[in-house]
Design a protein around this motif. Structure first.
Motif, PDB file in Angstrom:
ATOM      1  N   LYS A 132       0.841  -1.194   0.000  1.00 56.99           N
ATOM      2  CA  LYS A 132       0.000   0.000   0.000  1.00 56.99           C
ATOM      3  C   LYS A 132       0.878   1.246   0.000  1.00 56.99           C
ATOM      4  N   ASP A 162      -3.567   5.044  -1.722  1.00 53.96           N
ATOM      5  CA  ASP A 162      -4.504   5.768  -0.862  1.00 53.96           C
ATOM      6  C   ASP A 162      -4.247   7.251  -0.954  1.00 53.96           C
ATOM      7  N   ASN A 164      -6.588   9.507   0.281  1.00 55.19           N
ATOM      8  CA  ASN A 164      -7.307  10.174   1.370  1.00 55.19           C
ATOM      9  C   ASN A 164      -8.026  11.455   0.931  1.00 55.19           C
ATOM     10  N   GLU A 191      -7.676   4.285  -3.024  1.00 60.07           N
ATOM     11  CA  GLU A 191      -8.674   4.720  -2.034  1.00 60.07           C
ATOM     12  C   GLU A 191      -8.960   6.207  -2.172  1.00 60.07           C
ATOM     13  N   ASP A 214     -13.143   4.373   1.612  1.00 60.57           N
ATOM     14  CA  ASP A 214     -12.641   4.254   2.990  1.00 60.57           C
ATOM     15  C   ASP A 214     -13.411   5.258   3.855  1.00 60.57           C
ATOM     16  N   GLU A 215     -13.080   6.545   3.746  1.00 57.40           N
ATOM     17  CA  GLU A 215     -13.807   7.585   4.491  1.00 57.40           C
ATOM     18  C   GLU A 215     -15.322   7.464   4.269  1.00 57.40           C
ATOM     19  N   LYS A 236     -12.290  -0.092   8.867  1.00 62.65           N
ATOM     20  CA  LYS A 236     -11.459   0.143  10.049  1.00 62.65           C
ATOM     21  C   LYS A 236     -12.373   0.021  11.255  1.00 62.65           C
TER      22      LYS A 236
HETATM   23 MG   LIG Z   1      -7.533   5.442   3.538  1.00 59.31          MG
END
Ligand SMILES: [Mg+2]
Ligand SMILES: O=C(O)CCC(=O)c1ccccc1C(=O)O
Length: 323
Positions: A132, A162, A164, A191, A214-215, A236
């Motif tokens: 990752k 990722d 974010n 992501e 993800d978020e 998560k």
């Molecule tokens: Mg993430």
């Protein structure tokens, strides 16, 4: 007869661990131990600063309320605070045995910018090679070059990226332009590339690069559904809630033909080993995203296999409540 113990911990982090807008000097949280009929169940409750909505103080108050009910033999409600619901469900899962012992200690190694470090780790990784890489921290050109470099050097490597939510569409397109077209399908997913879900969907449609939520998974309006270009959801548990809630999301993802990736919220080794057990049980075909132990200077109570970090014993912890 029921007994409870609640401990507080504070583990020193490696220097330079930054979460969004703040440096994380220590990882603080609670450990709960439930005892019933000579059996024990442990759980970790550690809201993550900058990511969890609840503070540690709020988590502690909610946990104490739950523990009072449980120790008096009352029906135990599920806390509305995700970190509390997760930790307590782990403790109950160990007590009742619904959380299996068998663990998946594989982890997708995290690369924060230096590809050389990753080469060594990946060389030693048996079986499926997945890493990752955080992107969106530096120039999109540089991110693209690192992705090309890694995928070119290691032909059986797949990458999870990722961003974010850090890119505007134009910046995300800038990144995609630098990734060689023949490498794009070895990006398992990227992501949350863009600031909004719609922009991320458009990005995926136009570039052919798969994305993951993800978020978004933690937003109130989120529903798991099959969509073109969406390969996975990231779970998560400390940010999502109880094992039961995570289980439900994972089942929905699998039914929709998506991967579900159980990931760390920088739990201690105790919480991380429980996440590895959830992964072996609920996502046996997917390498979990658990490569965060090395951000810490110490383990907690239960060691992660092969980690050389010292293990802090339960006797060294401050007792918050015992009954
Ligand atoms: Mg993430
Ligand atoms: O997902 C992983 O592989 C590691 C965990 C991780 O990246 C992470 C850990 C804590 C908070 C946010 C994130 C993130 O996905 O950005």
């Amino acid at each position: 007869m029921r007994k409870v113990e609640l401990y507080r911990f504070s583990l020193p982090m490696e220097a330079g661990v930054i979460l969004r807008n703040q440096r994380l000097k220590t990882r603080d949280g609670l450990l709960v131990c439930l005892t019933e009929n000579g059996k024990q169940g442990w759980g970790e409750i550690s809201p993550l600063p900058e990511f969890s909505e609840e503070t540690l103080e709020e988590a502690e108050a909610s946990t104490l309320g739950w523990l009072h009910s449980w120790v008096n033999g009352e029906q135990a409600f599920e806390s509305a605070l995700p970190s509390v619901a997760f930790g307590l469900s782990c403790a109950l899962g160990e007590l009742s045995g619904f959380l299996p012992q068998k663990a998946d200690y594989r982890k997708a190694p995290l690369c924060n910018g230096d590809p050389d470090e990753l080469f060594a780790v990946l060389g030693a990784m048996p079986g499926e090679k997945v890493a990752k890489v955080k992107v969106g921290l530096y120039e999109a050109v540089r991110d693209g070059m690192i992705v090309n470099l890694l995928l070119e050097a290691i032909p059986d490597l797949k990458l999870r990226l990722d961003a974010n939510r850090s890119w505007a569409r134009a910046k995300a397109d800038g990144f995609a332009k630098y990734v060689q077209p023949q490498f794009r399908d070895r990006i398992q997913f990227l992501e949350e590339p863009c600031k909004t879900r719609d922009e991320s969907r458009d990005f995926s449609r136009e570039t052919g690069i798969a994305i993951a939520w993800d978020e978004s998974v933690r937003e109130a309006d989120f529903v798991v559904e099959a969509e073109p270009g969406v390969a996975a959801i990231v779970i998560k548990p400390t940010l999502v809630g109880s094992i039961q809630r995570c289980h439900m999301l994972i089942e929905q993802a699998h039914k929709a033909g998506m991967m579900a990736v159980i990931s760390s919220s920088i739990e201690s080794s105790l919480g991380l080993t429980q996440l590895a057990r959830m992964a072996a049980w609920l996502t046996p075909d997917t390498i979990p995203g658990l490569d965060t132990l090395s951000l810490m200077q110490s383990q907690l109570v239960r060691p992660w296999p092969d980690s050389e970090l010292p293990v802090l014993d339960v006797d060294a912890l401050e007792v918050v409540w015992r009954r």
